[in-house]
Design a protein around this motif. Sequence first.
Motif, PDB file in Angstrom:
ATOM      1  N   LEU A 220       2.742  -6.925  -1.017  1.00 11.95           N
ATOM      2  CA  LEU A 220       3.145  -6.252   0.213  1.00 11.95           C
ATOM      3  C   LEU A 220       2.951  -4.760   0.018  1.00 11.95           C
ATOM      4  N   GLU A 221       2.091  -4.158   0.848  1.00 14.38           N
ATOM      5  CA  GLU A 221       1.759  -2.738   0.724  1.00 14.38           C
ATOM      6  C   GLU A 221       2.256  -1.962   1.929  1.00 14.38           C
ATOM      7  N   MET A 222       2.797  -0.770   1.658  1.00 13.36           N
ATOM      8  CA  MET A 222       3.190   0.158   2.717  1.00 13.36           C
ATOM      9  C   MET A 222       2.750   1.551   2.279  1.00 13.36           C
ATOM     10  N   LYS A 229       5.210  -7.248  -5.392  1.00 14.20           N
ATOM     11  CA  LYS A 229       4.839  -8.646  -5.309  1.00 14.20           C
ATOM     12  C   LYS A 229       5.890  -9.403  -4.489  1.00 14.20           C
ATOM     13  N   VAL A 230       5.410 -10.265  -3.578  1.00 12.35           N
ATOM     14  CA  VAL A 230       6.322 -11.033  -2.734  1.00 12.35           C
ATOM     15  C   VAL A 230       5.876 -12.489  -2.697  1.00 12.35           C
ATOM     16  N   LEU A 256      -0.654  -8.134   2.035  1.00 13.13           N
ATOM     17  CA  LEU A 256      -0.061  -7.909   3.356  1.00 13.13           C
ATOM     18  C   LEU A 256       0.105  -6.405   3.529  1.00 13.13           C
ATOM     19  N   SER A 257      -0.708  -5.820   4.383  1.00  8.24           N
ATOM     20  CA  SER A 257      -0.746  -4.364   4.530  1.00  8.24           C
ATOM     21  C   SER A 257      -0.042  -3.943   5.814  1.00  8.24           C
ATOM     22  N   ILE A 258       1.010  -3.153   5.678  1.00  9.01           N
ATOM     23  CA  ILE A 258       1.765  -2.665   6.841  1.00  9.01           C
ATOM     24  C   ILE A 258       0.995  -1.524   7.487  1.00  9.01           C
ATOM     25  N   LYS A 259       0.732  -1.650   8.799  1.00  7.88           N
ATOM     26  CA  LYS A 259      -0.057  -0.666   9.530  1.00  7.88           C
ATOM     27  C   LYS A 259       0.792   0.271  10.384  1.00  7.88           C
ATOM     28  N   GLY A 260       2.001  -0.116  10.708  1.00  7.49           N
ATOM     29  CA  GLY A 260       2.845   0.728  11.540  1.00  7.49           C
ATOM     30  C   GLY A 260       4.102  -0.011  11.958  1.00  7.49           C
ATOM     31  N   PHE A 261       4.883   0.648  12.825  1.00 11.34           N
ATOM     32  CA  PHE A 261       6.168   0.094  13.240  1.00 11.34           C
ATOM     33  C   PHE A 261       6.291   0.162  14.758  1.00 11.34           C
ATOM     34  N   VAL A 325      -2.674  -9.409   7.921  1.00 13.26           N
ATOM     35  CA  VAL A 325      -2.614 -10.516   6.968  1.00 13.26           C
ATOM     36  C   VAL A 325      -3.991 -11.065   6.626  1.00 13.26           C
ATOM     37  N   GLY A 326      -5.014 -10.625   7.301  1.00 14.93           N
ATOM     38  CA  GLY A 326      -6.373 -11.093   7.048  1.00 14.93           C
ATOM     39  C   GLY A 326      -7.349 -10.355   7.933  1.00 14.93           C
TER      40      GLY A 326
END
Length: 501
Positions: A220-222, A229-230, A256-261, A325-326
């Motif tokens: 999980l990346e932010m 690791k998750v 899993l790359s977080i792009k925003g909120f 996620v992909g």
Amino acid sequence: MPTVILLDSSLSMSRLATPNPNPNSPIELSSTGEEMELRHLAAYGITQLLDQVESNCKLEYVALIQFSSICELIAPFSRDMDQIRSKLTVNCQDKSSLEVGLQGLLGLVQEEWGSATPITLIIVTDGGVRTCLHFHSNLNFNLYSPIKTICFSISVACIMDTGPAVDIAKTAYNALFNKLGLGSSRGSFHSVDGSLNIKSTETMFKEISALHYNQWIGTLEMGDNMSCKVQVCPPPKPYSKAEDFTVVKRELSSTLSIKGFLSQADISSPPVYSKHLILPVSGTKDNKDDKENNELKDDDTKNPNICVFLHGALKLENMCALVEVGEDWFGFIYSWSDTKKKSSLMLSILEPGNMSVPWLGSINRLGPASDLNETLSSPFPVKSDRKPSYSSCPVVWIKQSGIQSDNQKVLRHARKLPEKTQHFYKELNRLKRAAVCLGFYELLEGVAQICERECGLLPPNVSPDCAIQLTYVAQVLRSQECYSVNHSILPRVTNFNAGKI
């Protein structure tokens, strides 16, 4: 994703696994000291399956159903695998009827979860040839739709010696998978390799476990500097869906790359492909001894973790994180609570594509909130720079009442001629153009007949121009030039409407 094990308890399951053993070889016995029968192998294989569920998917709900000519719920949905293991004694009855088992499955799932929660179905059977052929040709068609709705994936464990009978059973079940739209990606048939014994049965069930209950561990990346690791429970499945002219397939990325909120009010409740629980992975290593592993676990409780940070922040701010996620595939991470004391970090995976949440617009066009103008109106959906060239009020005929309404509108204007001459021909040309574009030429003849009929039904106080225009329109609608899209019916000039056109 809940799991239902559908166990065949027909009389054929009481056959010996090795009916003609070698006299010089020891006979394989069950845990109760009896000679090994197919039902014993089925119970042993299911036990191995439950062990994998208990080890890798601790939050998985499992139910056990036995079927023959009747269906019986042996163990309702539970996370207590020991409770299910204790009820694995198979009492063989009469003939096998998979249709009866599927009907019992539908009743159980709809009562416990409804029709919106997908499940994993594991069918354990000896795959009788006659049963498969009868099932393949006589299965109730009304079962296909509900089974297709609730079953995300189906695996068949066939406890049978290798031979032609296995091929017949495989063909029958593959036909079922195709009818349910599962294909090879979500429908699988498994049989023993070699002789029928405990070892070969265990190998077969390990294949099924690896397909459905392996741990999914990713990153999980932010941002650039925050990652951990998750584990995602239950393990997410690859996406495969047959559309009109293509098959859409997606594989889940290991990151899993977080792009925003976004605010949860903006996300609302979109349709999702699957839902999962996100758990942080401990820092234990296989090459460490127990003392060092315990020290690592203690260190994990003291070190900061993104999962803990996201869980608290999203819950406090009532927001969710948009995560990739992909390839061209997105989801949302949010804090979810079923009680006031317990809450979890959840992942909802959307359908692939940029328009998976229609009211947001294209996900690729989302940007920082600082770029928004100060306004009270919602910024969603994000508007595209492309301007549509089609009319803002197209003609749509979904039901018969729509065509009738448009015809009546034309006739209402006709009865008010010559004052409504412009409105009459505007609506008439709109109706004609839509009919020609759709190839609905029968409508032109129908409108012509209506115009002729209306001429004989007009009240005496109506202007004579009304009958003249209706007769004229009926003639034009039957002409060849009327079939052109660019052709427009122009008003006929008379002494009654002169100067009003």
